[in-house]
Scaffold this motif. Sequence first.
Motif, PDB file in Angstrom:
ATOM      1  N   LEU A 170      -6.079   1.841  -7.482  1.00 46.35           N
ATOM      2  CA  LEU A 170      -6.272   3.083  -6.738  1.00 46.35           C
ATOM      3  C   LEU A 170      -7.624   3.020  -6.027  1.00 46.35           C
ATOM      4  O   LEU A 170      -8.640   2.670  -6.644  1.00 46.35           O
ATOM      5  CB  LEU A 170      -6.229   4.269  -7.693  1.00 46.35           C
ATOM      6  CG  LEU A 170      -6.408   5.645  -7.053  1.00 46.35           C
ATOM      7  CD1 LEU A 170      -5.138   6.043  -6.312  1.00 46.35           C
ATOM      8  CD2 LEU A 170      -6.744   6.673  -8.106  1.00 46.35           C
ATOM      9  N   LEU A 171      -7.630   3.347  -4.745  1.00 46.22           N
ATOM     10  CA  LEU A 171      -8.856   3.297  -3.945  1.00 46.22           C
ATOM     11  C   LEU A 171      -9.344   4.718  -3.693  1.00 46.22           C
ATOM     12  O   LEU A 171      -8.760   5.454  -2.916  1.00 46.22           O
ATOM     13  CB  LEU A 171      -8.572   2.599  -2.613  1.00 46.22           C
ATOM     14  CG  LEU A 171      -7.928   1.209  -2.714  1.00 46.22           C
ATOM     15  CD1 LEU A 171      -7.582   0.694  -1.336  1.00 46.22           C
ATOM     16  CD2 LEU A 171      -8.833   0.246  -3.461  1.00 46.22           C
ATOM     17  N   LEU A 213       0.855  -1.173   0.000  1.00 43.18           N
ATOM     18  CA  LEU A 213       0.000   0.000   0.000  1.00 43.18           C
ATOM     19  C   LEU A 213       0.898   1.231   0.000  1.00 43.18           C
ATOM     20  O   LEU A 213       1.798   1.346   0.835  1.00 43.18           O
ATOM     21  CB  LEU A 213      -0.893  -0.012   1.245  1.00 43.18           C
ATOM     22  CG  LEU A 213      -1.907   1.103   1.347  1.00 43.18           C
ATOM     23  CD1 LEU A 213      -3.201   0.560   1.919  1.00 43.18           C
ATOM     24  CD2 LEU A 213      -1.386   2.210   2.216  1.00 43.18           C
ATOM     25  N   VAL A 214       0.680   2.133  -0.947  1.00 40.19           N
ATOM     26  CA  VAL A 214       1.413   3.399  -0.977  1.00 40.19           C
ATOM     27  C   VAL A 214       0.396   4.527  -0.926  1.00 40.19           C
ATOM     28  O   VAL A 214      -0.721   4.406  -1.434  1.00 40.19           O
ATOM     29  CB  VAL A 214       2.315   3.524  -2.232  1.00 40.19           C
ATOM     30  CG1 VAL A 214       3.405   2.478  -2.227  1.00 40.19           C
ATOM     31  CG2 VAL A 214       1.517   3.440  -3.521  1.00 40.19           C
ATOM     32  N   TRP A 215       0.771   5.615  -0.290  1.00 40.25           N
ATOM     33  CA  TRP A 215      -0.123   6.761  -0.176  1.00 40.25           C
ATOM     34  C   TRP A 215       0.144   7.726  -1.315  1.00 40.25           C
ATOM     35  O   TRP A 215       1.301   8.017  -1.632  1.00 40.25           O
ATOM     36  CB  TRP A 215       0.043   7.448   1.172  1.00 40.25           C
ATOM     37  CG  TRP A 215      -0.440   6.584   2.281  1.00 40.25           C
ATOM     38  CD1 TRP A 215       0.326   5.850   3.141  1.00 40.25           C
ATOM     39  CD2 TRP A 215      -1.792   6.310   2.634  1.00 40.25           C
ATOM     40  NE1 TRP A 215      -0.483   5.140   4.010  1.00 40.25           N
ATOM     41  CE2 TRP A 215      -1.785   5.408   3.722  1.00 40.25           C
ATOM     42  CE3 TRP A 215      -3.020   6.744   2.132  1.00 40.25           C
ATOM     43  CZ2 TRP A 215      -2.954   4.942   4.307  1.00 40.25           C
ATOM     44  CZ3 TRP A 215      -4.183   6.278   2.731  1.00 40.25           C
ATOM     45  CH2 TRP A 215      -4.146   5.380   3.813  1.00 40.25           C
ATOM     46  N   VAL A 216      -0.923   8.201  -1.936  1.00 36.42           N
ATOM     47  CA  VAL A 216      -0.823   9.109  -3.065  1.00 36.42           C
ATOM     48  C   VAL A 216      -1.848  10.234  -2.914  1.00 36.42           C
ATOM     49  O   VAL A 216      -2.690  10.196  -2.017  1.00 36.42           O
ATOM     50  CB  VAL A 216      -1.061   8.366  -4.402  1.00 36.42           C
ATOM     51  CG1 VAL A 216      -0.008   7.293  -4.623  1.00 36.42           C
ATOM     52  CG2 VAL A 216      -2.454   7.754  -4.471  1.00 36.42           C
ATOM     53  N   LEU A 217      -1.756  11.210  -3.791  1.00 35.45           N
ATOM     54  CA  LEU A 217      -2.773  12.248  -3.875  1.00 35.45           C
ATOM     55  C   LEU A 217      -3.607  11.996  -5.116  1.00 35.45           C
ATOM     56  O   LEU A 217      -3.069  11.792  -6.206  1.00 35.45           O
ATOM     57  CB  LEU A 217      -2.124  13.628  -3.963  1.00 35.45           C
ATOM     58  CG  LEU A 217      -1.375  14.075  -2.727  1.00 35.45           C
ATOM     59  CD1 LEU A 217      -0.682  15.402  -2.979  1.00 35.45           C
ATOM     60  CD2 LEU A 217      -2.309  14.178  -1.534  1.00 35.45           C
ATOM     61  N   TRP A 218      -4.915  12.013  -4.938  1.00 35.75           N
ATOM     62  CA  TRP A 218      -5.826  11.803  -6.056  1.00 35.75           C
ATOM     63  C   TRP A 218      -6.945  12.814  -5.934  1.00 35.75           C
ATOM     64  O   TRP A 218      -7.640  12.845  -4.901  1.00 35.75           O
ATOM     65  CB  TRP A 218      -6.370  10.373  -6.045  1.00 35.75           C
ATOM     66  CG  TRP A 218      -7.347  10.063  -7.120  1.00 35.75           C
ATOM     67  CD1 TRP A 218      -8.694   9.894  -6.974  1.00 35.75           C
ATOM     68  CD2 TRP A 218      -7.074   9.899  -8.513  1.00 35.75           C
ATOM     69  NE1 TRP A 218      -9.271   9.622  -8.186  1.00 35.75           N
ATOM     70  CE2 TRP A 218      -8.287   9.616  -9.153  1.00 35.75           C
ATOM     71  CE3 TRP A 218      -5.907   9.957  -9.288  1.00 35.75           C
ATOM     72  CZ2 TRP A 218      -8.383   9.392 -10.515  1.00 35.75           C
ATOM     73  CZ3 TRP A 218      -6.010   9.730 -10.644  1.00 35.75           C
ATOM     74  CH2 TRP A 218      -7.232   9.449 -11.252  1.00 35.75           C
ATOM     75  N   ALA A 262       4.138   9.864  -8.596  1.00 34.23           N
ATOM     76  CA  ALA A 262       5.096  10.961  -8.700  1.00 34.23           C
ATOM     77  C   ALA A 262       4.497  12.270  -8.200  1.00 34.23           C
ATOM     78  O   ALA A 262       5.187  13.078  -7.579  1.00 34.23           O
ATOM     79  CB  ALA A 262       5.577  11.112 -10.139  1.00 34.23           C
ATOM     80  N   GLU A 263       3.215  12.478  -8.453  1.00 31.86           N
ATOM     81  CA  GLU A 263       2.564  13.707  -8.003  1.00 31.86           C
ATOM     82  C   GLU A 263       2.636  13.833  -6.476  1.00 31.86           C
ATOM     83  O   GLU A 263       2.911  14.894  -5.940  1.00 31.86           O
ATOM     84  CB  GLU A 263       1.110  13.752  -8.469  1.00 31.86           C
ATOM     85  CG  GLU A 263       0.366  15.014  -8.075  1.00 31.86           C
ATOM     86  CD  GLU A 263       0.975  16.286  -8.637  1.00 31.86           C
ATOM     87  OE1 GLU A 263       0.849  17.333  -7.957  1.00 31.86           O
ATOM     88  OE2 GLU A 263       1.564  16.254  -9.727  1.00 31.86           O
ATOM     89  N   ALA A 264       2.418  12.749  -5.773  1.00 37.97           N
ATOM     90  CA  ALA A 264       2.519  12.771  -4.309  1.00 37.97           C
ATOM     91  C   ALA A 264       3.970  12.952  -3.885  1.00 37.97           C
ATOM     92  O   ALA A 264       4.260  13.654  -2.915  1.00 37.97           O
ATOM     93  CB  ALA A 264       1.959  11.483  -3.718  1.00 37.97           C
ATOM     94  N   SER A 265       4.905  12.357  -4.607  1.00 35.94           N
ATOM     95  CA  SER A 265       6.319  12.429  -4.252  1.00 35.94           C
ATOM     96  C   SER A 265       6.902  13.818  -4.474  1.00 35.94           C
ATOM     97  O   SER A 265       7.845  14.210  -3.795  1.00 35.94           O
ATOM     98  CB  SER A 265       7.132  11.413  -5.069  1.00 35.94           C
ATOM     99  OG  SER A 265       6.712  10.114  -4.762  1.00 35.94           O
TER     100      SER A 265
END
Length: 107
Positions: free
Chosen positions: A100-101, A38-43, A77-80
Motif C-alpha cells: 500500500l502506497l 496497481l489497484v485503487w483503494v481508499l486508505w 473491499a472498502e473501496a469496492s
Amino acid sequence: MSGIVHWIDTAGTPRTEASDVIPLRDRLQQFVGGEIELVWVLWKGHRTAMIVNDTGAITTDARGRLPINVIASEIYAEASRRQSDLPQGFVPLIFGNAVLLENIQVD
C-alpha cells in the motif's frame, strides 16, 4: 508530505517504511511474487494505490495456491463497497502479499 510504504504480507504482519517514491519494480515483484498490478483503494479516507500480484488468484507456489491476504482484501473491499455496479454480497479477495502506497504520488 511524507509518504509511507506499507508492506502487507499474508501472515498479517505489515511493515512500514518512510518513502516519497514508489519502490523499484523488481522489489515490488519479489514481494508480491510475480507481475504487479496497481489497484485503487481508499486508505484513511483518501484514494491511493495498492500493488498486488496480477495473477494472484490463479498463481501457485511451492506450497500451492497463494493464500488470501486478509488485510489487503479488507482494504480493497472498502473501496469496492462504494461501487454500485458490483453484485450485492460480492467480496473481492487479494491473494498473496500486497504493498500500500500512502501519500506517494502515482502517475
